[in-house]
Scaffold this motif. Structure first.
Motif, PDB file in Angstrom:
ATOM      1  N   LYS A 169       3.273  14.842  -1.723  1.00 16.78           N
ATOM      2  CA  LYS A 169       4.697  14.873  -1.464  1.00 16.78           C
ATOM      3  C   LYS A 169       5.149  14.458  -0.284  1.00 16.78           C
ATOM      4  N   LEU A 170       4.425  14.760   0.877  1.00 16.38           N
ATOM      5  CA  LEU A 170       5.116  14.386   2.275  1.00 16.38           C
ATOM      6  C   LEU A 170       4.761  12.721   2.314  1.00 16.38           C
ATOM      7  N   LEU A 171       4.401  12.038   1.513  1.00 18.64           N
ATOM      8  CA  LEU A 171       4.137  10.495   1.523  1.00 18.64           C
ATOM      9  C   LEU A 171       4.737   9.734   0.409  1.00 18.64           C
ATOM     10  N   GLY A 172       5.287  10.729  -0.389  1.00 12.59           N
ATOM     11  CA  GLY A 172       5.870  10.087  -1.659  1.00 12.59           C
ATOM     12  C   GLY A 172       4.722   9.462  -2.657  1.00 12.59           C
ATOM     13  N   LEU A 173       3.478   9.955  -2.900  1.00 14.03           N
ATOM     14  CA  LEU A 173       2.596   9.548  -3.887  1.00 14.03           C
ATOM     15  C   LEU A 173       2.504  10.735  -4.623  1.00 14.03           C
ATOM     16  N   THR A 174       1.619  10.546  -5.822  1.00 11.65           N
ATOM     17  CA  THR A 174       1.037  11.366  -6.721  1.00 11.65           C
ATOM     18  C   THR A 174      -0.097  12.168  -6.077  1.00 11.65           C
ATOM     19  N   ILE A 179      -1.669  19.101  11.611  1.00 10.40           N
ATOM     20  CA  ILE A 179      -2.570  19.773  12.563  1.00 10.40           C
ATOM     21  C   ILE A 179      -1.741  20.169  13.856  1.00 10.40           C
ATOM     22  N   ARG A 180      -1.047  19.143  14.376  1.00  7.69           N
ATOM     23  CA  ARG A 180      -0.213  19.494  15.573  1.00  7.69           C
ATOM     24  C   ARG A 180       0.939  20.364  15.236  1.00  7.69           C
ATOM     25  N   GLY A 181       1.263  20.752  13.888  1.00 13.20           N
ATOM     26  CA  GLY A 181       2.321  21.775  13.496  1.00 13.20           C
ATOM     27  C   GLY A 181       1.644  22.983  13.194  1.00 13.20           C
ATOM     28  N   GLY A 182       0.176  22.950  13.314  1.00 16.10           N
ATOM     29  CA  GLY A 182      -0.582  24.418  13.042  1.00 16.10           C
ATOM     30  C   GLY A 182      -1.162  24.461  11.798  1.00 16.10           C
ATOM     31  N   ASP A 183      -1.082  23.554  10.892  1.00 21.22           N
ATOM     32  CA  ASP A 183      -1.742  23.770   9.475  1.00 21.22           C
ATOM     33  C   ASP A 183      -3.218  23.602   9.617  1.00 21.22           C
ATOM     34  N   THR A 184      -3.931  24.271   8.877  1.00 26.22           N
ATOM     35  CA  THR A 184      -5.116  23.979   8.889  1.00 26.22           C
ATOM     36  C   THR A 184      -5.884  23.477   7.426  1.00 26.22           C
ATOM     37  N   MET A 185      -5.186  23.705   6.407  1.00 30.57           N
ATOM     38  CA  MET A 185      -5.279  23.142   5.177  1.00 30.57           C
ATOM     39  C   MET A 185      -4.370  22.184   4.506  1.00 30.57           C
ATOM     40  N   ALA A 186      -4.594  21.396   3.740  1.00 28.93           N
ATOM     41  CA  ALA A 186      -3.620  20.327   2.894  1.00 28.93           C
ATOM     42  C   ALA A 186      -4.228  20.194   1.592  1.00 28.93           C
ATOM     43  N   SER A 187      -3.448  20.287   0.667  1.00 25.12           N
ATOM     44  CA  SER A 187      -3.822  19.983  -0.780  1.00 25.12           C
ATOM     45  C   SER A 187      -3.445  18.590  -1.123  1.00 25.12           C
ATOM     46  N   SER A 188      -3.864  17.897  -2.162  1.00 23.24           N
ATOM     47  CA  SER A 188      -3.456  16.570  -2.638  1.00 23.24           C
ATOM     48  C   SER A 188      -2.022  16.517  -2.824  1.00 23.24           C
ATOM     49  N   GLY A 189      -1.512  17.746  -3.469  1.00 21.89           N
ATOM     50  CA  GLY A 189      -0.313  17.718  -3.730  1.00 21.89           C
ATOM     51  C   GLY A 189       0.724  17.716  -2.631  1.00 21.89           C
ATOM     52  N   LYS A 190       0.153  18.520  -1.704  1.00 21.19           N
ATOM     53  CA  LYS A 190       1.267  18.564  -0.268  1.00 21.19           C
ATOM     54  C   LYS A 190       1.305  17.153   0.448  1.00 21.19           C
ATOM     55  N   LYS A 242      -7.759  10.381  -5.864  1.00 21.72           N
ATOM     56  CA  LYS A 242      -8.567   9.048  -6.141  1.00 21.72           C
ATOM     57  C   LYS A 242      -8.940   8.261  -4.869  1.00 21.72           C
ATOM     58  N   ASP A 243      -7.953   8.249  -4.124  1.00 18.81           N
ATOM     59  CA  ASP A 243      -8.312   7.414  -3.091  1.00 18.81           C
ATOM     60  C   ASP A 243      -9.245   7.840  -2.062  1.00 18.81           C
ATOM     61  N   LEU A 244      -9.408   9.305  -1.925  1.00 22.71           N
ATOM     62  CA  LEU A 244     -10.473  10.094  -1.115  1.00 22.71           C
ATOM     63  C   LEU A 244     -11.744   9.951  -1.704  1.00 22.71           C
TER      64      LEU A 244
END
Lengths: 223, 223
Positions: free
Chosen positions: A49-54, A35-46, A60-62
């Motif tokens: 990848k940022l956190l090293g998870l599938t 959000i600080r970087g200006g993004d408004t949407m995020a997919s599970s894939g994104k 499933k977590d959410l």
DNA sequence: CATTGTGAAGGGCTTCACAGCT
DNA sequence: AGCTGTGAAGCCCTTCACAATG
């Protein structure tokens, strides 16, 4: 469709894997950064990848807590941040007491990351007469003997133990007796005999280094 | 019969649950405390009770690495401490660099618990000209620009990042480039693009408070 | 005879794969 | 087309229960 509250068929409390709660914190941190970087949407894939998870893990977590995503586009960052804060219980302010005004206690007092996530330190205690009365980050160090009194006066609900190992158990006992509902323990000891209604989380710095040492000593293949 | 080394049919490296390694640290800490208290033997039941674990869990954990116990009597504390140190890789001294001489970095420098478990801080770095040259705990704060040079000179093998979030990734990249084999990261960010041969452990203080907040918000039943 | 080490059972978490929604 | 939510499969970890042991 995001609904902002607990899963409709909610069973009230437990049944949530500890690992999931931990990752929730990571999602929250990463989303706030996006959000600080200006993004408004995020997919599970994104996010994954940022956190090293599938991606499946993220979804499933959410999904344990409800339906927060929008097929085809992903999750609205702002909404998901709100939902996760609600789940973690950080959508309100927690009032915290620090026990121990030594090196570690003072360092933690100065850490801006607590306040930014809704944790406000409202009192600092120490047993050392030389420290009592000193002013730190806008707070006067109180005598640990007055703990119970001050905790009630300032409506403190969490205790953060940054005292030496020998003093930690007594600090915990005092905190519990004063009605605190949670304790974050940085002392390298296991706390005993706390009432079940007092939650507890421990962080031992030496233990963390030992985890690193093991990981290094046993990594896949190196000279 | 304790044999002091890895399980004979050792397969070399992984396959050890992360949770087991974490508990190994707890066993070590508790055993050292028992020894200080004068105990010489400890059973799995006793250790388990002290740490809130089942006796079977304690035995299974240790059995992964070999046979350290004596049926009928338990484990010899001194021997088990030696064995666990060998497993964790803390039977030798690790040389550590601290990145960041702010509140947290200084507090960690003063923490005696590191040294007592075999971690020796041999250098402190910061990017702030006002801090460079200061003396802390017997060390002179070095310019982070000189990191690579100093890491090689002093044969430093682990890096401890206590820098602000914005500086953490660069610190990690520099550490990896300098040949460090492990990084303990206290900054609230996920580190990216580190070589696989560099192990990583992260501790985020805000995350730990969030775990506590969740536990409190979801505890069994309270008013 | 108290206690270990361990096969077997059980439970829980993660990954897979795909129907369904936008 | 892209991505979510989820049943099913698979794997990992913990607990159980007991034969083996000094």
């Amino acid at each position: 469709m995001a609904n902002g509250k607990w899963k409709s068929d909610s069973q009230g409390a437990k049944g949530v894997p500890k690992a999931v709660v931990y990752r929730l914190s990571l999602y929250l941190r990463e989303l706030q950064r996006l959000i600080r970087g200006g993004d408004t949407m995020a997919s599970s894939g994104k996010l994954g990848k940022l956190l090293g998870l599938t991606d499946a893990q993220v979804r499933k977590d959410l999904a344990i807590f409800g339906q927060f995503g929008h097929p085809g586009v992903g999750y609205r960052c702002e909404d998901l941040v709100g939902a996760i804060k609600g789940i973690l219980g950080t959508d309100r302010e927690w009032t915290v007491a620090m026990i121990g005004a030594g090196n570690l206690g003072r360092a933690l007092l100065g850490y801006r990351g607590f306040a930014s996530q809704g944790f406000r330190v409202a009192a600092v205690f120490d047993a050392d007469p030389a420290k009592i009365g000193q002013s730190l980050e806008g707070l006067v160090v109180e005598d640990v003997e007055r703990l119970s009194e001050v905790v009630r006066e300032r409506e403190i609900s969490l205790g953060l133990i940054a005292a030496p190992a020998e003093a930690a158990q007594e600090a915990a006992t005092r905190l519990a007796a004063a009605g605190v509902v949670g304790i974050l323990n940085f002392a390298p000891v296991t706390l005993h005999s706390l009432p079940v209604e007092v939650s507890q989380v421990s962080v031992d710095l030496a233990t963390e280094l030992e985890q690193l040492s093991f990981a290094v000593a046993n990594r896949p293949e190196t000279r």
